[in-house]
Design an enzyme around this catalytic site. Structure first.
Site, PDB file in Angstrom:
ATOM      1  N   PRO A 120       0.861  -1.199   0.000  1.00 54.63           N
ATOM      2  CA  PRO A 120       0.000   0.000   0.000  1.00 54.63           C
ATOM      3  C   PRO A 120       0.890   1.239   0.000  1.00 54.63           C
ATOM      4  O   PRO A 120       1.831   1.328   0.774  1.00 54.63           O
ATOM      5  CB  PRO A 120      -0.767  -0.099   1.320  1.00 54.63           C
ATOM      6  CG  PRO A 120      -0.617  -1.491   1.794  1.00 54.63           C
ATOM      7  CD  PRO A 120       0.674  -2.005   1.204  1.00 54.63           C
ATOM      8  N   GLU A 121       0.620   2.155  -0.890  1.00 58.04           N
ATOM      9  CA  GLU A 121       1.400   3.373  -0.927  1.00 58.04           C
ATOM     10  C   GLU A 121       0.552   4.514  -0.385  1.00 58.04           C
ATOM     11  O   GLU A 121      -0.526   4.289   0.144  1.00 58.04           O
ATOM     12  CB  GLU A 121       1.900   3.612  -2.359  1.00 58.04           C
ATOM     13  CG  GLU A 121       2.818   2.455  -2.806  1.00 58.04           C
ATOM     14  CD  GLU A 121       3.680   2.788  -4.009  1.00 58.04           C
ATOM     15  OE1 GLU A 121       4.040   3.959  -4.182  1.00 58.04           O
ATOM     16  OE2 GLU A 121       4.001   1.862  -4.769  1.00 58.04           O
ATOM     17  N   ARG A 143       0.125 -11.472   5.375  1.00 52.42           N
ATOM     18  CA  ARG A 143       1.510 -11.921   5.577  1.00 52.42           C
ATOM     19  C   ARG A 143       2.105 -11.439   6.896  1.00 52.42           C
ATOM     20  O   ARG A 143       3.237 -11.784   7.224  1.00 52.42           O
ATOM     21  CB  ARG A 143       2.386 -11.433   4.423  1.00 52.42           C
ATOM     22  CG  ARG A 143       1.990 -12.064   3.105  1.00 52.42           C
ATOM     23  CD  ARG A 143       3.138 -11.907   2.120  1.00 52.42           C
ATOM     24  NE  ARG A 143       2.637 -11.863   0.764  1.00 52.42           N
ATOM     25  CZ  ARG A 143       3.329 -11.399  -0.255  1.00 52.42           C
ATOM     26  NH1 ARG A 143       4.532 -10.901  -0.064  1.00 52.42           N
ATOM     27  NH2 ARG A 143       2.811 -11.402  -1.466  1.00 52.42           N
TER      28      ARG A 143
END
Ligand SMILES: [Zn+2]
Length: 274
Positions: A2-3, A113
């Site tokens: 995610p940016e 993750r």
């Protein structure tokens, strides 16, 4: 990963739903995501907190409370989600931090993750932490002129500088590749060899692309979902990122890829970018 636009989207969606809510209880499934706080302390101190604001700084989503700030730095598969109905078995499996709210909803940090980072900081400690971060690309005070002047001091590949969080925060691989394409700049060119007018153009492209992506609620990534569980809507409009070997949308040339700028893949058009 995610940016900036994805985190900004999360924050904008969550803020109106979270401000004023109290946290009744909290649960944490894995404590390896914690930085600077232990599981018992976090769980105990989140209880009975009132959420006062939700903001973003760089790629951190900040849940401000009446005491401390929960700073969430989502990993590649991380997101803050507000569940208004019971979670499914699969949703529970990936819920790392669960905060039960006083309106019956559950605020969850989900991470498939489990590589994000959760911090629980006093406002003073947060200030000290964020002082070490570079400027915000969308801050009106970070003008094209300041951007260009600072870039022109570096001999490193321009893409590398653009992604350096000390130069400017929140511009990751996708937005760097897209902005450099839009500005017609070869990503491997030393920053100090690009003309000042094109550096200023690059600033405007970074701002334009980030804002466009925020408006489209973030780029769609594998395992990335917005707070409503929808996929982001920007992916179809990507010009170069992830398009190695496909035709350039402007000139039709096969897009090339290099790993020589940094450890990551950089896709570009050798005809449109120089
Ligand atoms: Zn092209």
């Amino acid at each position: 990963m995610p940016e900036l636009p994805e985190v900004e989207t999360l924050v904008r969606q969550l803020r109106p739903q979270l401000v004023g809510r109290a946290i009744l209880s909290a649960r944490l499934s894995h404590d390896n995501l914690l930085s600077g706080v232990t599981k018992p302390t976090l769980i105990k101190q989140l209880k009975q907190r009132v959420i006062t604001d939700v903001t973003r700084r760089a790629k951190h989503a900040l849940v401000h409370t009446d005491t401390k700030i929960l700073a969430v730095q989502p990993g590649m598969t991380g997101a803050l989600i507000l569940y208004r109905k019971p979670m499914s078995t699969e949703e529970v499996k990936y819920a790392v931090l669960r905060c039960e709210l006083d309106d019956g909803a559950e605020l969850v940090y989900r991470d498939v993750r489990r590589i994000g980072t959760l911090r629980w900081l006093t406002p003073k400690d947060w200030q000290a932490y964020q002082d070490g971060l570079g400027p915000e690309p969308l801050d009106p005070e970070f003008t094209a002129e300041i951007f260009a002047n600072r870039l022109a001091k570096s001999r490193a590949a321009i893409k590398k500088v653009l992604m350096d969080q000390r130069f400017v925060v929140g511009v990751g691989n996708i937005y760097a590749a897209e902005a450099l394409f839009a500005a017609g700049i070869d990503p491997s060119k030393p920053a100090n060899e690009v003309e000042p007018s094109r550096l200023a153009r690059l600033h405007d492209e970074v701002v334009r692309i980030l804002e466009l992506s925020i408006a489209a609620e973030g780029t769609s990534f594998r395992d990335y979902v917005t707070t409503t569980g929808d996929k982001g809507g920007f992916q179809l409009e990507l010009m170069v990122y992830g398009r190695e070997g496909e035709p350039c949308r402007v000139c039709g040339t096969r897009l090339a890829s290099t790993h020589e700028i940094d450890a990551r893949s950089t896709v570009f058009c050798w005809r449109c970018q120089s």
